[in-house]
Design a protein around this motif. Structure first.
Motif, PDB file in Angstrom:
ATOM      1  N   ARG A   1     -12.127  -3.224  21.429  1.00 53.48           N
ATOM      2  CA  ARG A   1     -12.993  -3.840  20.410  1.00 53.48           C
ATOM      3  C   ARG A   1     -12.166  -4.064  19.160  1.00 53.48           C
ATOM      4  NH1 ARG A   1     -18.460  -1.306  19.777  1.00 53.48           N
ATOM      5  NH2 ARG A   1     -18.915  -2.801  21.433  1.00 53.48           N
ATOM      6  N   ALA A   2     -12.198  -5.295  18.650  1.00 53.65           N
ATOM      7  CA  ALA A   2     -11.416  -5.640  17.457  1.00 53.65           C
ATOM      8  C   ALA A   2     -12.065  -5.047  16.209  1.00 53.65           C
ATOM      9  CB  ALA A   2     -11.346  -7.154  17.327  1.00 53.65           C
ATOM     10  N   PRO A   3     -11.241  -4.551  15.269  1.00 49.12           N
ATOM     11  CA  PRO A   3     -11.779  -4.078  13.996  1.00 49.12           C
ATOM     12  C   PRO A   3     -12.615  -5.181  13.339  1.00 49.12           C
ATOM     13  CG  PRO A   3      -9.475  -3.477  14.186  1.00 49.12           C
ATOM     14  CD  PRO A   3      -9.795  -4.354  15.361  1.00 49.12           C
ATOM     15  N   SER A   4     -13.810  -4.819  12.908  1.00 45.73           N
ATOM     16  CA  SER A   4     -14.727  -5.759  12.266  1.00 45.73           C
ATOM     17  C   SER A   4     -15.033  -6.984  13.141  1.00 45.73           C
ATOM     18  CB  SER A   4     -14.183  -6.195  10.906  1.00 45.73           C
ATOM     19  OG  SER A   4     -15.249  -6.632  10.107  1.00 45.73           O
TER      20      SER A   4
ATOM     21  N   HIS B   1      -9.663   0.674  19.881  1.00 43.22           N
ATOM     22  CA  HIS B   1     -10.182  -0.002  18.682  1.00 43.22           C
ATOM     23  C   HIS B   1      -9.002  -0.352  17.772  1.00 43.22           C
ATOM     24  CE1 HIS B   1     -13.170  -1.370  15.977  1.00 43.22           C
ATOM     25  NE2 HIS B   1     -13.216  -0.330  15.179  1.00 43.22           N
ATOM     26  N   SER B   2      -7.885  -0.738  18.400  1.00 44.51           N
ATOM     27  CA  SER B   2      -6.602  -1.059  17.739  1.00 44.51           C
ATOM     28  C   SER B   2      -5.932   0.216  17.224  1.00 44.51           C
ATOM     29  CB  SER B   2      -6.761  -2.076  16.600  1.00 44.51           C
ATOM     30  OG  SER B   2      -7.090  -1.428  15.377  1.00 44.51           O
TER      31      SER B   2
ATOM     32  N   PHE C   1     -14.880   3.520  21.194  1.00 42.62           N
ATOM     33  CA  PHE C   1     -13.730   2.693  20.827  1.00 42.62           C
ATOM     34  C   PHE C   1     -12.989   3.428  19.712  1.00 42.62           C
ATOM     35  CE2 PHE C   1     -16.663  -0.354  22.728  1.00 42.62           C
ATOM     36  CZ  PHE C   1     -15.822  -1.037  23.600  1.00 42.62           C
ATOM     37  N   VAL C   2     -11.854   4.019  20.063  1.00 39.47           N
ATOM     38  CA  VAL C   2     -11.170   4.955  19.176  1.00 39.47           C
ATOM     39  C   VAL C   2      -9.882   4.317  18.639  1.00 39.47           C
ATOM     40  CG1 VAL C   2     -10.117   7.260  19.077  1.00 39.47           C
ATOM     41  CG2 VAL C   2     -12.106   6.874  20.538  1.00 39.47           C
ATOM     42  N   THR C   3      -9.630   4.447  17.345  1.00 36.89           N
ATOM     43  CA  THR C   3      -8.385   3.899  16.773  1.00 36.89           C
ATOM     44  C   THR C   3      -7.202   4.805  17.108  1.00 36.89           C
ATOM     45  OG1 THR C   3      -8.610   5.122  14.701  1.00 36.89           O
ATOM     46  CG2 THR C   3      -9.601   2.918  14.766  1.00 36.89           C
ATOM     47  N   GLY C   4      -5.988   4.231  17.005  1.00 37.73           N
ATOM     48  CA  GLY C   4      -4.770   5.018  17.178  1.00 37.73           C
ATOM     49  C   GLY C   4      -4.667   6.102  16.109  1.00 37.73           C
ATOM     50  N   GLY C   5      -5.112   5.779  14.898  1.00 37.56           N
ATOM     51  CA  GLY C   5      -5.085   6.751  13.801  1.00 37.56           C
ATOM     52  C   GLY C   5      -5.875   8.005  14.142  1.00 37.56           C
TER      53      GLY C   5
END
Ligand SMILES: [Zn+2]
Length: 259
Positions: free
Chosen positions: A108-111, A70-71, A45-49
């Motif tokens: 997957r939502a952060p936290s 991951h948002s 689950f990888v963030t856009g950042g």
């Protein structure tokens, strides 16, 4: 039914305030090489950042693993209104399209901070599954990501209450990451002795299990009684043990297809 294990890594900036650092991302191969050694089809689950900064690295990960969302920014969804969440998803899908020429299937939502409006948005935007719900009491009783009990096996949520079974077409893959209250997740993997896990699984093997961790779990954590070496060593032993107990490892996409 074959016992199933869903192994996932949240790939994001390192923990801690101040300027964002990505040492965990740059060292991710330490975990991935173990997963490759045992042919584990994990989901990252990888963030856009991370996708923005490490697009070509992410493409390499994508050859062996599923890359899911991951948002974009990793801001917690309980602090964002619906328009801001929509923008997070739109920006992410655009970026993902640029990097992979396709669409992510999972979220997957952060936290783990998900709610009904969030789940509905994911379904609207074409995600096939979410994996944010923590279905059992977490080791920290006041954990912000825990909102009450939920089913322990993957389920179709209700459009009125996403923590109950219902009629939605988005699959929820809950984070069932503990046995008898002992967490099998994140830094705990390096902190708890392998013998404890081994003993727990002698007594009981849940039908469905998740092993989840973060990219930064392998970094040196000065205050913790663990080390990157111990984390990796325990992770490998746990994988070997779960395989010997008959667990089949599937990524999120495969779990969706099996339902
Ligand atoms: Zn995260």
């Amino acid at each position: 039914m074959v016992k199933t294990c869903f192994l996932s890594i949240d790939v994001e900036h390192d923990r801690g305030g101040g300027e964002r650092k990505f040492s965990g991302v740059e060292n991710l191969d330490k975990i991935l090489s173990i997963l490759k050694k045992y042919s584990i089809p994990a989901t990252l689950f990888v963030t856009g950042g991370v996708l923005e900064r490490y697009g070509s690295l992410a493409k390499e990960w994508g050859e062996d693993f599923e890359i899911a969302c991951h948002s974009f920014s990793h801001q917690f969804w309980n602090t964002l209104g619906q328009p801001a969440r929509e923008k997070e998803i739109t920006d992410y899908l655009d970026l993902y399209q640029n990097v992979f020429n396709g669409k992510p299937q999972g979220f997957r939502a952060p936290s783990h901070l998900i709610d009904q409006a969030g789940i509905n948005l994911l379904q609207e935007r074409g995600f096939l599954y979410d994996s944010s719900v923590v279905p059992h009491y977490p080791p920290f009783k006041k954990y912000r990501g825990f909102k009450g009990r939920a089913p322990l096996l993957p389920y179709w949520p209700s459009a009125q209450n996403y923590r109950q079974k219902g009629e939605m077409s988005l699959l929820e893959i809950p984070l069932r990451g503990q046995v008898f209250g002992f967490p099998l997740a994140g830094a705990w993997i390096g902190r708890l002795p392998f013998l404890l896990y081994k003993t727990l699984f002698e007594v009981y093997c849940p039908k469905f299990l998740t092993v989840s961790m973060h990219s930064w779990d392998i970094l040196e954590q000065p205050k913790a009684k663990t080390s990157p070496e111990l984390f990796l060593e325990n992770l490998e032993k746990i994988i070997i043990m779960l395989k010997s107990k008959g667990y089949q490892f599937l990524n999120g996409q495969q779990i969706f297809q099996n339902r």
